[in-house]
Design an enzyme around this catalytic site. Structure first.
Site, PDB file in Angstrom:
ATOM      1  N   TYR A  41       0.811  -1.212   0.000  1.00 17.93           N
ATOM      2  CA  TYR A  41       0.000   0.000   0.000  1.00 17.93           C
ATOM      3  C   TYR A  41       0.849   1.268   0.000  1.00 17.93           C
ATOM      4  CZ  TYR A  41      -4.638  -2.051   0.784  1.00 17.93           C
ATOM      5  OH  TYR A  41      -5.825  -2.704   0.651  1.00 17.93           O
ATOM      6  N   LYS A  63       3.701 -15.428   3.334  1.00 12.84           N
ATOM      7  CA  LYS A  63       3.990 -16.222   2.135  1.00 12.84           C
ATOM      8  C   LYS A  63       5.506 -16.450   2.120  1.00 12.84           C
ATOM      9  CE  LYS A  63       2.904 -18.133  -1.826  1.00 12.84           C
ATOM     10  NZ  LYS A  63       2.186 -19.415  -1.923  1.00 12.84           N
ATOM     11  N   ASP A  99      -2.048 -18.722   1.200  1.00 15.52           N
ATOM     12  CA  ASP A  99      -2.943 -19.464   0.292  1.00 15.52           C
ATOM     13  C   ASP A  99      -3.674 -20.575   1.035  1.00 15.52           C
ATOM     14  OD1 ASP A  99      -0.475 -20.727   0.584  1.00 15.52           O
ATOM     15  OD2 ASP A  99      -0.270 -21.305  -1.524  1.00 15.52           O
ATOM     16  N   ASP A 148      -6.226  -7.176   4.174  1.00 13.76           N
ATOM     17  CA  ASP A 148      -7.349  -6.589   3.442  1.00 13.76           C
ATOM     18  C   ASP A 148      -8.188  -7.704   2.815  1.00 13.76           C
ATOM     19  OD1 ASP A 148      -8.908  -4.545   2.170  1.00 13.76           O
ATOM     20  OD2 ASP A 148      -7.828  -4.983   0.305  1.00 13.76           O
ATOM     21  N   ASP A 160     -12.159  -9.491   4.209  1.00 11.92           N
ATOM     22  CA  ASP A 160     -13.394  -9.606   3.426  1.00 11.92           C
ATOM     23  C   ASP A 160     -13.830 -11.069   3.342  1.00 11.92           C
ATOM     24  OD1 ASP A 160     -13.166  -6.857   2.888  1.00 11.92           O
ATOM     25  OD2 ASP A 160     -13.897  -7.094   0.831  1.00 11.92           O
TER      26      ASP A 160
HETATM   27  C1  IPM Z   1     -10.484  -1.557   3.740  1.00 13.60           C
HETATM   28  C2  IPM Z   1     -10.686  -0.939   2.387  1.00 13.60           C
HETATM   29  C3  IPM Z   1      -9.569   0.047   2.095  1.00 13.60           C
HETATM   30  C4  IPM Z   1      -8.262  -0.726   2.093  1.00 13.60           C
HETATM   31  C5  IPM Z   1      -9.725   0.861   0.802  1.00 13.60           C
HETATM   32  C6  IPM Z   1     -11.032   1.585   0.745  1.00 13.60           C
HETATM   33  C7  IPM Z   1      -8.585   1.813   0.588  1.00 13.60           C
HETATM   34  O1  IPM Z   1     -10.804  -1.914   1.415  1.00 13.60           O
HETATM   35  O2  IPM Z   1     -10.411  -0.815   4.738  1.00 13.60           O
HETATM   36  O3  IPM Z   1     -10.401  -2.786   3.844  1.00 13.60           O
HETATM   37  O4  IPM Z   1      -7.886  -1.314   1.068  1.00 13.60           O
HETATM   38  O5  IPM Z   1      -7.603  -0.745   3.137  1.00 13.60           O
HETATM   39 MN    MN Z   2     -10.829  -3.934   2.214  1.00 10.53          MN
END
Ligand code: IPM
Ligand code: MN
Length: 367
Positions: free
Chosen positions: A141, A189, A221, A245, A249
């Site tokens: 990032y 990894k 993985d 990240d 999710d």
């Molecule tokens: C998160 C989001 C952010 C990230 C984006 C919106 C920049 O996806 O907080 O998980 O990638 O960190």
């Molecule tokens: Mn995210």
């Protein structure tokens, strides 16, 4: 207890969910006789529109003066064509960097009341209670150099970590594990990446200072597969920025929806609280947003910034009671034959329940 909270509603469903989170905090403040002050500022796409940049100076200055920042979401379709620094997301990344909060805590839980809302079988998710500790200020990032070549035909990003960055976030993970089930799973990894080899070595040496905490190392993985096949095996999951990240999710399906997930970014000058979901422009303004992630982020704020552990737990309890009453938003209702409830009705239900729980407690202590 005085708290100065800067609210950054941002884009899409951000304003809808932060409104509910603020209502819950306001209730705690009123019932307990605290003084929480809220001040709103722009970030992301709305900031580009109103002030010409994704993180206006006024916004940043207010955040740096605050006790805590509560953010909704950033990102708008309109700006999808923009590159790098001009995107709404750049505002959030710059804010995280300026606040310096390097450890992003993302709790993931299988709530009994909505176990049937997850695409995963109930016997798989049962008992799952994970805390993802995502490194937030390093890795791909922020690594330099980065960019697109002049001819537009190649691009690069740099994955870079310094031992100090790994060490400080590892301490946060081990300390959190001490308050939980005493297990840290570090995800990397290391079979391919040098940054991960460094990561694994440093985490291993920090682990020696926590002999009461078990440490495991897992490749990202295979871990991503384990996470959804045996989520109940894990406690604290420690990982670098991009892996965190993605894995957070993925982990959201254990709860039923990304809309349930909250986060706290700690370790810097000012703590930042934000739901994990994005701006969801397709459902913005329709009352379909899930405010539970934002409300639980507010609960994390009371825990980590204010040390109001009891009030924080009562918000969490109110969320579970609201879910038990069958009040769920559209993202959760798909698998059930139940009509979805709008965000403000959910917020109202949590507000009433929190208020009852806190008043009951106060009456009990007054006797
Ligand atoms: C998160 C989001 C952010 C990230 C984006 C919106 C920049 O996806 O907080 O998980 O990638 O960190
Ligand atoms: Mn995210």
């Amino acid at each position: 207890m005085n708290l100065r909270i800067v609210v950054l509603p941002g884009d899409g469903i951000g304003p809808e969910v932060t409104t509910q989170a603020v209502a819950v905090l306001q209730t705690v403040s009123d019932v307990c006789g605290y003084e929480f002050r809220f001040e709103s500022h722009h970030i992301g796409g709305i900031a580009i529109e109103k002030e010409g940049m994704p993180l206006p100076e006024k916004t940043l200055a207010a955040c740096l003066e605050a006790d805590a920042v509560l953010l909704g979401a950033v990102g708008a379709k309109k700006f999808d064509g923009l590159s790098g620094e001009r995107r709404p997301e750049a505002g959030l990344l710059a804010l995280r960097q300026a606040l310096g909060s390097f450890a992003n805590l993302r709790p993931v839980k299988a709530y009994e009341a909505i176990a049937d809302c997850s695409p995963l079988r109930e016997d798989v998710t049962r008992g799952a209670n994970i805390l993802i500790v995502r490194e937030l200020l390093g890795g791909l990032y922020f690594g330099q150099p980065r960019g697109l070549s002049e001819d537009g035909l190649s691009a690069s990003n740099t994955m870079r970590y310094h031992a100090d960055e790994v060490e400080r976030v590892a301490h946060v993970a081990f300390q959190e594990a001490r308050r939980r089930k005493h297990l840290v799973t570090s995800v990397d990894k290391a079979n391919v990446l040098e940054t991960s080899q460094l990561w694994r070595r440093i985490v291993g040496s920090v682990a020696k200072q926590y002999p009461d905490v078990r440490v495991e190392h897992s490749y990202v993985d295979s871990f991503s597969m384990q996470l959804v096949s045996s989520p109940a095996l894990y406690d604290v999951v420690l990982t670098e920025n991009l892996f965190g990240d993605i894995l957070s999710d993925e982990a959201a399906v254990i709860s039923g929806s990304l809309g349930m997930l909250a986060s706290a970014s700690v370790g810097g000058k000012v703590e930042l609280y934000e739901p994990v979901h994005g701006s969801a422009p397709d459902i913005a303004g329709k009352g379909l947003a899930n405010p539970f992630g934002a409300i639980q982020s507010a609960a994390m704020l009371l825990h980590y910034t204010a040390g109001l552990y009891h009030e924080s737990e009562e918000i969490m309890r109110a969320v579970e009671r609201t879910l038990s009453r069958g009040l769920i938003t559209r993202d959760l209702s798909g698998r059930r034959n139940r009509p979805p409830v709008p965000a403000d009705a959910i917020g109202q239900a949590v507000v009433e329940t929190v208020s009852d729980l806190l008043q009951m407690q106060m009456a009990y202590h007054a006797v």
